[in-house]
Design a protein around this motif. Sequence first.
Motif, PDB file in Angstrom:
ATOM      1  N   ILE A   1     -29.326  20.672 -21.296  1.00 26.61           N
ATOM      2  CA  ILE A   1     -30.183  19.802 -20.489  1.00 26.61           C
ATOM      3  C   ILE A   1     -31.027  18.824 -21.294  1.00 26.61           C
ATOM      4  CG2 ILE A   1     -30.347  21.531 -18.661  1.00 26.61           C
ATOM      5  CD1 ILE A   1     -33.214  22.110 -19.651  1.00 26.61           C
ATOM      6  N   PHE A   2     -31.233  19.120 -22.579  1.00 27.93           N
ATOM      7  CA  PHE A   2     -32.215  18.339 -23.315  1.00 27.93           C
ATOM      8  C   PHE A   2     -31.668  16.985 -23.759  1.00 27.93           C
ATOM      9  CE2 PHE A   2     -34.464  17.326 -27.381  1.00 27.93           C
ATOM     10  CZ  PHE A   2     -35.626  16.902 -26.772  1.00 27.93           C
ATOM     11  N   CYS A   3     -32.497  15.984 -23.620  1.00 26.32           N
ATOM     12  CA  CYS A   3     -32.219  14.647 -24.155  1.00 26.32           C
ATOM     13  C   CYS A   3     -33.496  13.830 -24.021  1.00 26.32           C
ATOM     14  CB  CYS A   3     -31.068  13.967 -23.409  1.00 26.32           C
ATOM     15  SG  CYS A   3     -31.392  13.682 -21.649  1.00 26.32           S
ATOM     16  N   MET A   4     -33.525  12.705 -24.715  1.00 22.43           N
ATOM     17  CA  MET A   4     -34.601  11.763 -24.484  1.00 22.43           C
ATOM     18  C   MET A   4     -34.408  11.148 -23.095  1.00 22.43           C
ATOM     19  SD  MET A   4     -36.358  11.927 -27.351  1.00 22.43           S
ATOM     20  CE  MET A   4     -35.924  13.674 -27.276  1.00 22.43           C
ATOM     21  N   LYS A   5     -35.477  10.645 -22.513  1.00 17.32           N
ATOM     22  CA  LYS A   5     -35.404  10.085 -21.167  1.00 17.32           C
ATOM     23  C   LYS A   5     -34.462   8.880 -21.157  1.00 17.32           C
ATOM     24  CE  LYS A   5     -37.373  10.260 -16.957  1.00 17.32           C
ATOM     25  NZ  LYS A   5     -37.376  11.472 -16.127  1.00 17.32           N
ATOM     26  N   GLY A   6     -33.413   8.952 -20.348  1.00 16.46           N
ATOM     27  CA  GLY A   6     -32.403   7.899 -20.332  1.00 16.46           C
ATOM     28  C   GLY A   6     -32.782   6.701 -19.477  1.00 16.46           C
ATOM     29  N   GLY A   7     -31.832   5.792 -19.336  1.00 21.98           N
ATOM     30  CA  GLY A   7     -32.047   4.611 -18.518  1.00 21.98           C
ATOM     31  C   GLY A   7     -32.908   3.565 -19.203  1.00 21.98           C
ATOM     32  N   LYS A   8     -33.443   2.641 -18.398  1.00 22.07           N
ATOM     33  CA  LYS A   8     -34.250   1.544 -18.925  1.00 22.07           C
ATOM     34  C   LYS A   8     -35.581   1.408 -18.187  1.00 22.07           C
ATOM     35  CE  LYS A   8     -30.066  -0.986 -20.250  1.00 22.07           C
ATOM     36  NZ  LYS A   8     -29.267  -2.231 -20.092  1.00 22.07           N
ATOM     37  N   GLY A   9     -36.027   2.533 -17.579  1.00 19.69           N
ATOM     38  CA  GLY A   9     -37.277   2.516 -16.834  1.00 19.69           C
ATOM     39  C   GLY A   9     -38.503   2.526 -17.727  1.00 19.69           C
ATOM     40  N   ALA A  10     -39.685   2.533 -17.087  1.00 18.40           N
ATOM     41  CA  ALA A  10     -40.949   2.455 -17.829  1.00 18.40           C
ATOM     42  C   ALA A  10     -41.137   3.635 -18.766  1.00 18.40           C
ATOM     43  CB  ALA A  10     -42.115   2.365 -16.849  1.00 18.40           C
ATOM     44  N   ALA A  11     -40.641   4.822 -18.363  1.00 23.67           N
ATOM     45  CA  ALA A  11     -40.824   6.018 -19.179  1.00 23.67           C
ATOM     46  C   ALA A  11     -39.579   6.362 -19.994  1.00 23.67           C
ATOM     47  CB  ALA A  11     -41.192   7.209 -18.293  1.00 23.67           C
ATOM     48  N   SER A  12     -38.607   5.464 -20.056  1.00 17.64           N
ATOM     49  CA  SER A  12     -37.366   5.737 -20.789  1.00 17.64           C
ATOM     50  C   SER A  12     -37.617   5.686 -22.291  1.00 17.64           C
ATOM     51  CB  SER A  12     -36.296   4.711 -20.417  1.00 17.64           C
ATOM     52  OG  SER A  12     -36.657   3.419 -20.882  1.00 17.64           O
TER      53      SER A  12
ATOM     54  N   SER B   1     -45.101   7.987 -23.532  1.00 18.48           N
ATOM     55  CA  SER B   1     -44.627   8.523 -24.807  1.00 18.48           C
ATOM     56  C   SER B   1     -44.263  10.003 -24.656  1.00 18.48           C
ATOM     57  CB  SER B   1     -45.699   8.342 -25.886  1.00 18.48           C
ATOM     58  OG  SER B   1     -45.247   8.824 -27.130  1.00 18.48           O
ATOM     59  N   CYS B   2     -45.144  10.770 -24.014  1.00 18.08           N
ATOM     60  CA  CYS B   2     -44.862  12.192 -23.770  1.00 18.08           C
ATOM     61  C   CYS B   2     -43.627  12.361 -22.893  1.00 18.08           C
ATOM     62  CB  CYS B   2     -46.056  12.859 -23.088  1.00 18.08           C
ATOM     63  SG  CYS B   2     -47.462  13.201 -24.151  1.00 18.08           S
ATOM     64  N   ARG B   3     -43.564  11.543 -21.852  1.00 17.24           N
ATOM     65  CA  ARG B   3     -42.492  11.708 -20.871  1.00 17.24           C
ATOM     66  C   ARG B   3     -41.131  11.291 -21.440  1.00 17.24           C
ATOM     67  NH1 ARG B   3     -43.397  10.378 -14.527  1.00 17.24           N
ATOM     68  NH2 ARG B   3     -41.843  11.848 -13.749  1.00 17.24           N
ATOM     69  N   SER B   4     -41.124  10.287 -22.297  1.00 14.87           N
ATOM     70  CA  SER B   4     -39.851   9.801 -22.836  1.00 14.87           C
ATOM     71  C   SER B   4     -39.144  10.862 -23.670  1.00 14.87           C
ATOM     72  CB  SER B   4     -40.070   8.535 -23.667  1.00 14.87           C
ATOM     73  OG  SER B   4     -40.779   8.815 -24.863  1.00 14.87           O
ATOM     74  N   VAL B   5     -39.929  11.771 -24.293  1.00 15.37           N
ATOM     75  CA  VAL B   5     -39.307  12.785 -25.146  1.00 15.37           C
ATOM     76  C   VAL B   5     -39.278  14.178 -24.536  1.00 15.37           C
ATOM     77  CG1 VAL B   5     -39.847  11.521 -27.260  1.00 15.37           C
ATOM     78  CG2 VAL B   5     -41.468  13.218 -26.400  1.00 15.37           C
ATOM     79  N   SER B   6     -40.165  14.454 -23.576  1.00 17.51           N
ATOM     80  CA  SER B   6     -40.210  15.808 -23.001  1.00 17.51           C
ATOM     81  C   SER B   6     -39.988  15.830 -21.495  1.00 17.51           C
ATOM     82  CB  SER B   6     -41.569  16.461 -23.304  1.00 17.51           C
ATOM     83  OG  SER B   6     -42.620  15.816 -22.586  1.00 17.51           O
ATOM     84  N   GLY B   7     -39.885  14.652 -20.881  1.00 11.27           N
ATOM     85  CA  GLY B   7     -39.802  14.582 -19.422  1.00 11.27           C
ATOM     86  C   GLY B   7     -38.631  15.337 -18.833  1.00 11.27           C
ATOM     87  N   VAL B   8     -37.482  15.295 -19.505  1.00  8.23           N
ATOM     88  CA  VAL B   8     -36.297  15.998 -18.995  1.00  8.23           C
ATOM     89  C   VAL B   8     -36.550  17.497 -18.934  1.00  8.23           C
ATOM     90  CG1 VAL B   8     -33.895  16.577 -19.506  1.00  8.23           C
ATOM     91  CG2 VAL B   8     -34.674  14.207 -19.709  1.00  8.23           C
ATOM     92  N   LEU B   9     -37.211  18.036 -19.948  1.00 10.34           N
ATOM     93  CA  LEU B   9     -37.511  19.475 -19.971  1.00 10.34           C
ATOM     94  C   LEU B   9     -38.524  19.841 -18.888  1.00 10.34           C
ATOM     95  CD1 LEU B   9     -37.797  20.153 -23.820  1.00 10.34           C
ATOM     96  CD2 LEU B   9     -35.841  20.563 -22.318  1.00 10.34           C
TER      97      LEU B   9
END
Length: 422
Positions: A18-29, A334-342
């Motif tokens: 499940i883990f990855c950096m936040k994908g797409g091109k949105g504000a929190a990507s 910044s937090c969400r782009s790296v931990s948001g998926v988790l």
Amino acid sequence: MALKGENVVVSNMKLERIFCMKGGKGAASYANNSQAQARHARSMLHHLEETLDGVQLNSPAVPFVLVDLGCSCGSNTIYIVDVIIKYIIKRYEALGQEPPEFSAFFSDLPSNDFNTLFQLLPPPLANYGGRMEECLAADNPRPYFAAGVPGSFYRRLFPARSIDFFHSAFSLHWLSQVPDSVLDKRSTAYNKGRVFIHGASESTAKAYRKQFQTDLAVFLRARAQEMKRGGSMFLVCLGRNSVDPTDHGGAGLLFGTHFQDAWDDLVQEGLISAEKRDNFNIPVYAPSIQDFKEVVEADGSFAINKLEIFKGGSPLVVNRPDDASEIGRALANSCRSVSGVLVDAHIGDKLSEELFSRVERRGTSNAKELLEQLQFFHIVASLSKKKTIQEKIEGKRVFPLVIFSFLFFFLLFSPLFGVSLC
């Protein structure tokens, strides 16, 4: 109405799935929140070039193969690959040789947004048979073959002796898993009340350190098998300059203060249980130089050319430093782009929105402190592959054969040149 997240989490799901950096091109990507990583990478280009100087160049008839491990889905990986290839081309040209063809592998976990990444790739050359000088003079085409390789770098990803150069930046501090004991209520390492190692107990810190060193050892063993003779690696990851493993500096301020407080808010407001919070931990460990060095030396496959810690600066990139609301948004993104998926997987999308909105509010209220104190340190490691025992044996065999061949032909043809051996 209170949002309840008790049944949202997908239990026992492996981090790798499940883990990855936040994908797409949105504000929190990640693509729109990795400017700091780009800036830090550019500041270390001279160290990268020093490592590239040590890579053994093979015949131009043999393709040069490089890999970016933990490539994520932004433009940073493409920039670095371009830098590496252009530098290797210069090395060949300095020897008066035509550069080889290049293959670049972009590797990350299967859940990585490879689609966004590949959309950012420059178009391929219309004719790969052209001269490299013509390729570089064209309108920014891609002078290399590109492919994505999904999978964890904590295992083998490539055939034996197939890679000339490995690059990995801002990835190795991510562990293969949260240590089991950290989530075990019966363990002294149970990280009760916390979602990160920062400020945790000594037992918790030891569990994280052990997991990091185990993971790094596996990483090195895999790369040693995959790398060609004369190959090298350039690695950058979060580091710390404190001997105390529970003091994670900038990473601690990012995940151990306002992010932690936001989780506590959800508990206090009855949106999640304390147990739900305690069952979430960020799988990050910022090693010290000694933590890193111990593993490399114990593995024995690589020589250390450089192993240093550098001040990397702030992960927050803002246009208006005096705008507290912008700083708060930057912190949350910044937090969400790296931990948001988790977070999404653990408490669900709606509660995740609640969590990061609280992170933003807390960041806005503490904007001045964040700009002054949120600073990262990075470990930079330049490693070259040592000769294996078999390679050393083969090298010892080659030298006598060369001498023997020379003597044989000398004795055979010396009479033709009037050379007397008497």
